[in-house]
Design an enzyme around this catalytic site. Sequence first.
Site, PDB file in Angstrom:
ATOM      1  N   HIS A  91     -15.806 -17.191   0.235  1.00  0.00           N
ATOM      2  CA  HIS A  91     -14.920 -17.871   1.188  1.00  0.00           C
ATOM      3  C   HIS A  91     -15.860 -18.908   1.809  1.00  0.00           C
ATOM      4  O   HIS A  91     -16.518 -19.004   2.685  1.00  0.00           O
ATOM      5  CB  HIS A  91     -14.704 -16.721   2.413  1.00  0.00           C
ATOM      6  CG  HIS A  91     -13.713 -17.365   3.432  1.00  0.00           C
ATOM      7  ND1 HIS A  91     -12.570 -16.264   3.429  1.00  0.00           N
ATOM      8  CD2 HIS A  91     -13.796 -18.034   4.221  1.00  0.00           C
ATOM      9  CE1 HIS A  91     -11.665 -16.974   4.436  1.00  0.00           C
ATOM     10  NE2 HIS A  91     -12.324 -18.085   4.914  1.00  0.00           N
ATOM     11  N   HIS A  93     -15.389 -23.594   2.665  1.00  0.00           N
ATOM     12  CA  HIS A  93     -14.147 -24.545   2.890  1.00  0.00           C
ATOM     13  C   HIS A  93     -15.022 -25.437   2.761  1.00  0.00           C
ATOM     14  O   HIS A  93     -15.462 -26.432   3.554  1.00  0.00           O
ATOM     15  CB  HIS A  93     -13.608 -24.489   4.213  1.00  0.00           C
ATOM     16  CG  HIS A  93     -12.634 -23.405   4.462  1.00  0.00           C
ATOM     17  ND1 HIS A  93     -11.438 -23.065   3.950  1.00  0.00           N
ATOM     18  CD2 HIS A  93     -12.948 -22.101   5.250  1.00  0.00           C
ATOM     19  CE1 HIS A  93     -10.885 -22.163   4.253  1.00  0.00           C
ATOM     20  NE2 HIS A  93     -11.845 -21.370   5.053  1.00  0.00           N
ATOM     21  N   LYS A 212      -4.257 -18.285  -1.394  1.00  0.00           N
ATOM     22  CA  LYS A 212      -4.657 -17.848  -0.372  1.00  0.00           C
ATOM     23  C   LYS A 212      -3.358 -18.138   0.899  1.00  0.00           C
ATOM     24  O   LYS A 212      -2.702 -19.042   0.844  1.00  0.00           O
ATOM     25  CB  LYS A 212      -5.867 -18.856   0.316  1.00  0.00           C
ATOM     26  CG  LYS A 212      -6.059 -18.923   1.808  1.00  0.00           C
ATOM     27  CD  LYS A 212      -6.881 -17.769   2.352  1.00  0.00           C
ATOM     28  CE  LYS A 212      -7.364 -17.980   3.870  1.00  0.00           C
ATOM     29  NZ  LYS A 212      -8.338 -18.950   3.930  1.00  0.00           N
ATOM     30  N   HIS A 253      -5.886 -14.120   4.607  1.00  0.00           N
ATOM     31  CA  HIS A 253      -6.744 -14.218   5.743  1.00  0.00           C
ATOM     32  C   HIS A 253      -5.978 -13.361   6.806  1.00  0.00           C
ATOM     33  O   HIS A 253      -4.768 -13.426   6.930  1.00  0.00           O
ATOM     34  CB  HIS A 253      -6.523 -15.736   6.602  1.00  0.00           C
ATOM     35  CG  HIS A 253      -6.529 -15.808   7.827  1.00  0.00           C
ATOM     36  ND1 HIS A 253      -7.624 -16.398   8.367  1.00  0.00           N
ATOM     37  CD2 HIS A 253      -5.649 -15.271   9.055  1.00  0.00           C
ATOM     38  CE1 HIS A 253      -7.807 -16.392   9.893  1.00  0.00           C
ATOM     39  NE2 HIS A 253      -6.533 -15.824  10.026  1.00  0.00           N
ATOM     40  N   HIS A 273     -11.989 -11.727   6.348  1.00  0.00           N
ATOM     41  CA  HIS A 273     -12.470 -11.449   8.022  1.00  0.00           C
ATOM     42  C   HIS A 273     -12.282  -9.953   8.126  1.00  0.00           C
ATOM     43  O   HIS A 273     -13.231  -9.447   8.493  1.00  0.00           O
ATOM     44  CB  HIS A 273     -11.432 -12.332   8.806  1.00  0.00           C
ATOM     45  CG  HIS A 273     -11.520 -13.701   8.568  1.00  0.00           C
ATOM     46  ND1 HIS A 273     -12.738 -14.778   8.365  1.00  0.00           N
ATOM     47  CD2 HIS A 273     -10.401 -14.781   8.143  1.00  0.00           C
ATOM     48  CE1 HIS A 273     -12.235 -15.788   8.002  1.00  0.00           C
ATOM     49  NE2 HIS A 273     -10.923 -15.898   7.804  1.00  0.00           N
ATOM     50  N   ASP A 345     -17.069 -18.267   5.360  1.00  0.00           N
ATOM     51  CA  ASP A 345     -16.575 -19.195   5.974  1.00  0.00           C
ATOM     52  C   ASP A 345     -17.087 -20.480   6.541  1.00  0.00           C
ATOM     53  O   ASP A 345     -16.962 -21.221   7.488  1.00  0.00           O
ATOM     54  CB  ASP A 345     -15.751 -18.770   7.515  1.00  0.00           C
ATOM     55  CG  ASP A 345     -14.421 -19.234   7.734  1.00  0.00           C
ATOM     56  OD1 ASP A 345     -13.971 -20.020   6.919  1.00  0.00           O
ATOM     57  OD2 ASP A 345     -13.836 -18.845   8.620  1.00  0.00           O
TER      58      ASP A 345
END
Length: 431
Positions: A91, A93, A212, A253, A273, A345
Amino acid sequence: MKHLQKVLFLTAALAGTQMTGVAMAAESSNAVVIKAARMLNAQDGKWIAPAMLVVRDDKIVAAGSSVSVPNGAKVIDLGNKSLLPGLIDMHTHLTGDPESAGYSVVALSMPRVALTGAKNARLTLEAGFTTVRDVGAEGYTDIALRDAINAGDVPGPRMVASGPALGITGGHCDETIHAPEYKISASGVADGVDAVMKKTREVIKYGAGVIKFCATGGVLSFGDDPRTSQYTLEEMKTIVSEAHRLGRKVAAHAHGGDGIKLAVLAGVDSIEHGSYIDEEGAKLMKEHKTWLVPTVYLGDWLVQNAEAIKLPLPLLEKAKVVLPDARKHIAKAIAAGVPIAFGTDAAVYPHGLNGREFAVLTKLGMSNADAIRTATINASKLLGWEDKVGSLDKDKFADIIAVDGDPLKDITELERVKWVMKGGKVVKTVQ
C-alpha cells in the site's frame, strides 16, 4: 566420399563441442555469487548459515549454505551481514508526499507529480522495498512511473499500479477540498452500477494492474466519516466481478466495520486499513480468505508532524480519533488469525521510512518472523506473484537485501537496510 563425410561430421562435432564450451564460459562469466553470514528462509522464519546465492541475469539460480561457484563468477562478499528477500509494500502512493496529503500544495501538474514519484521510487527501493503495490494516483502518474521503471529510465521497485481509485461523488476518493464553483472531481469518481463498470474498464484500459476503490470514508478527506460505508454492495460486486473477469485483483479502502463486511462479501482481495474491523468482520475475512493490509505506523508520524505539513484541523481531529482506535482493532484481528499483508500508506509520511511499520506490527502482537512474513511470503501471495518474489529461492527474481544484525531479534534492523539488489543489479551498496 564416405571418408570425407566422416571427416566433416567429426569437424562439425568438434566445432559444436568448442562452441558449447564457449557458451558455458560465457554463461559462467555473467554469474554473481553473493556470500553472507546468514540468509532468512522467510517461509519458516529460520536462518540458513552461511549464506550463498548464485545469481545469473535477473534470477536466483542456486541458494544454500554450500553451492558450487561457477567459473569466472563475480563474488560479492557481504561478510557478517544477514540476507533477506527484497521487501514488498502492498500500500503505497509513490507520486504523493506528506505535504500534498496535508493539502498545503494543491496546484501540482500531473507531469510534476510523476517526477515526484520518480524521487520516491528511488527512496523506496533504497529502503529495501523491491516491489510495491501502488494504490491510487491521479492522472495515471503511477502507471507512467511503473512503465518508466520497467523501461530502465528511472530506478525504482517493481510496481503493480492502480491508476485513479474509484469512489463516490463527495467520498474519500473524490476531491473534497475545492469550492463548488470549481466543479472539480477526482478522475476515479463513478456512481451507480453502470458507471462503476465503465470506470473499472476505463482504468484497466489505461494500464491499471490492480483496482482500488473506497468502500468507506477516510481520514484525510473533508465531509465524510471513516466508519460509514460509501459504495453499495451492488456497486462493489460490479467492480469486483468486472475486475476479476479482466484479470485484476481488487483492493478496498475500508475503515468502518460495515464497509469492511460489504467489501468482503463483494469478493475483494484485500481490505486496506481495516481500522474498525470487528469480530464479525474478522470472521468473514478468514472465511473468505481476504487479506488485511493494515497501515498503522502512519498514526505516529502524522500526528507528530501535523503542524509541519499544515494538516487542516478537521483532518487532524479525525486522525487523533481513528488512528489510535485502529491499533486496538488491528491487534484483535491479528490475534483472531486474519491473514495479514504488509502495507504502509507511504505518502502520508515520507517514503523511505516504510520499514518502521514492522515495529508497530510486533507491538500489536506479531512475532518478528510473522511480521517479516507479511512483507515477503504473504505479500507475494496477495500479489499472485508467489513464483516471482517473496523468498530467496531458485528461479525467483534476484531481489535481495542485507542488514547488519538479526531482525528476528531486533525488527528495527529493517529500518536500516544496508545493501539492495533488484533483478540481479546492485542498487545500493554497503554504507
